[in-house]
Motif scaffolding. Structure first.
Motif, PDB file in Angstrom:
ATOM      1  N   ARG A  47      -5.157  -4.183 -10.444  1.00  9.23           N
ATOM      2  CA  ARG A  47      -6.384  -3.371 -10.360  1.00  9.23           C
ATOM      3  C   ARG A  47      -6.085  -1.991  -9.781  1.00  9.23           C
ATOM      4  O   ARG A  47      -6.646  -0.986 -10.235  1.00  9.23           O
ATOM      5  N   ARG A  48      -5.216  -1.926  -8.798  1.00  5.84           N
ATOM      6  CA  ARG A  48      -4.861  -0.624  -8.207  1.00  5.84           C
ATOM      7  C   ARG A  48      -4.122   0.258  -9.206  1.00  5.84           C
ATOM      8  O   ARG A  48      -4.334   1.474  -9.246  1.00  5.84           O
ATOM      9  N   GLU A  60       0.821  -1.211   0.000  1.00  4.82           N
ATOM     10  CA  GLU A  60       0.000   0.000   0.000  1.00  4.82           C
ATOM     11  C   GLU A  60       0.856   1.262   0.000  1.00  4.82           C
ATOM     12  O   GLU A  60       0.586   2.213  -0.731  1.00  4.82           O
ATOM     13  N   ARG A  71      -2.939  -9.707  -8.860  1.00  4.09           N
ATOM     14  CA  ARG A  71      -4.225  -9.210  -9.388  1.00  4.09           C
ATOM     15  C   ARG A  71      -4.656  -7.932  -8.678  1.00  4.09           C
ATOM     16  O   ARG A  71      -5.133  -6.987  -9.313  1.00  4.09           O
ATOM     17  N   TYR A  72      -4.500  -7.902  -7.349  1.00  7.11           N
ATOM     18  CA  TYR A  72      -4.878  -6.709  -6.588  1.00  7.11           C
ATOM     19  C   TYR A  72      -4.053  -5.509  -7.041  1.00  7.11           C
ATOM     20  O   TYR A  72      -4.580  -4.413  -7.273  1.00  7.11           O
ATOM     21  N   SER A  73      -2.743  -5.728  -7.179  1.00  8.68           N
ATOM     22  CA  SER A  73      -1.853  -4.643  -7.598  1.00  8.68           C
ATOM     23  C   SER A  73      -2.218  -4.146  -8.996  1.00  8.68           C
ATOM     24  O   SER A  73      -2.224  -2.935  -9.254  1.00  8.68           O
ATOM     25  N   HIS A  80      -2.044 -11.223  -4.857  1.00  6.70           N
ATOM     26  CA  HIS A  80      -1.421  -9.902  -4.700  1.00  6.70           C
ATOM     27  C   HIS A  80      -1.183  -9.249  -6.065  1.00  6.70           C
ATOM     28  O   HIS A  80      -1.326  -8.033  -6.221  1.00  6.70           O
TER      29      HIS A  80
END
Length: 298
Positions: free
Chosen positions: A155-156, A114, A151-153, A149
């Motif tokens: 999208r961010r 983050e 995939r999350y990154s 992680h």
């Protein structure tokens, strides 16, 4: 036809201890292009040869063969900070910053993803940073829990690119369908570039339909890259770009040796053979497409 020597900054000194390893030597300079183009993806802070070459010397060597500018790409916080410094120091550079898909699980494992994303967004505010990337999915090097992680990154990064109005540079390795799915779910930014395009005709058609750019690297010159040449042959001409991804992916016949932005002409000439375009016309189109994707260098 080309010069028999690498550009002067890329030549190892006669006293270099590793000089006997020709695989680490930079290839000869190509014949200059008739119309200048830009290298759409390079890593000037990565060393892959016998010697370290400074930003200005690297761009001088590129400019001498008709590569008048480049997109310098950061893959983690250190290289993204370097990217901001480089674009400030040399007007021939624009930049992209991101946490690479294979680095996202590492940052997450340390509890730092983050804060890293927050710094990427701060760095991206620089006016010469024109893209968020390289980001995306890599199913070749990341597996298991790391993929969540990743995939999350991804999208961010899409969210940051959309909020800042920047181009999104995609890293897609063995993950075509999932990359497209995430782009559709999140809503793609206005400008999307598939860096080092690795797909086939099917992905090229998807890019054509969505107006996404396909950036071709030295891989399209490899003997076993028939899928890339087939994709290029049907790619919408207004959506094709050229890049080195240097110091990696050196074009044929120098595959395996270190790459640099001055090597772009080898790939452009190979692209012209595939598209059957006049070389000057192809160069002009590539330059126009690059400005449409990233904005003016001026």
């Amino acid at each position: 036809m080309c010069n028999s020597l690498a550009p002067a900054p890329y030549r190892a000194s006669s006293g270099a201890t590793e000089a006997s390893d020709s695989r680490k030597e930079y290839p000869p300079a190509p014949e200059p292009l008739p119309v200048p183009v830009m290298d759409n993806h390079t890593h000037l802070d990565f060393r892959h040869g016998l010697i370290e070459v400074g930003v200005a010397d690297a761009m001088d060597a590129a400019e001498a063969v008709g590569v008048q500018g480049a997109i310098q790409v950061g893959c983690d916080l250190e290289s993204s900070r370097f990217t901001v410094q480089a674009v400030q120091a040399d007007a021939r550079l624009l930049g992209a910053v991101a946490i690479h898909p294979n680095d996202a699980p590492i940052y997450a494992g340390r509890g730092e993803l983050e804060s890293a994303l927050a710094e990427i967004e701060e760095l991206a505010a620089h006016p010469r940073i024109r893209a968020i990337g390289e980001t995306g999915l890599d199913f070749f090097r990341t597996h298991g829990e790391g993929l969540a992680h990743q995939r999350y990154s991804f999208r961010r990064h899409i969210d940051i690119a959309k909020r800042l109005g920047l181009t999104l540079q995609i890293h897609d390795r063995d993950a075509h369908d999932d990359v497209v799915q995430v782009l559709k779910e999140e809503g793609a930014p206005e400008r999307v570039v598939f860096h080092c395009f690795s797909g086939d005709e099917e992905l090229a058609r998807i890019c054509n339909e969505n107006g996404w750019y396909m950036s071709f690297a030295g891989t399209m010159t490899f003997k076993n890259a028939g899928n890339l040449r087939a994709a290029l042959s049907i790619a919408e001409p207004s959506r094709i770009l050229v890049e080195t991804d240097s110091p990696f992916l050196t074009p044929h016949p120098y595959r395996g040796r270190p790459n640099a932005s001055y090597m772009v002409p080898y790939t452009v000439r190979s692209m012209a053979e595939v598209t059957e375009d006049d070389l000057s016309e192809l160069c002009a189109r590539l330059a126009e497409n690059t400005v449409n994707a990233y904005g003016s260098w001026g």
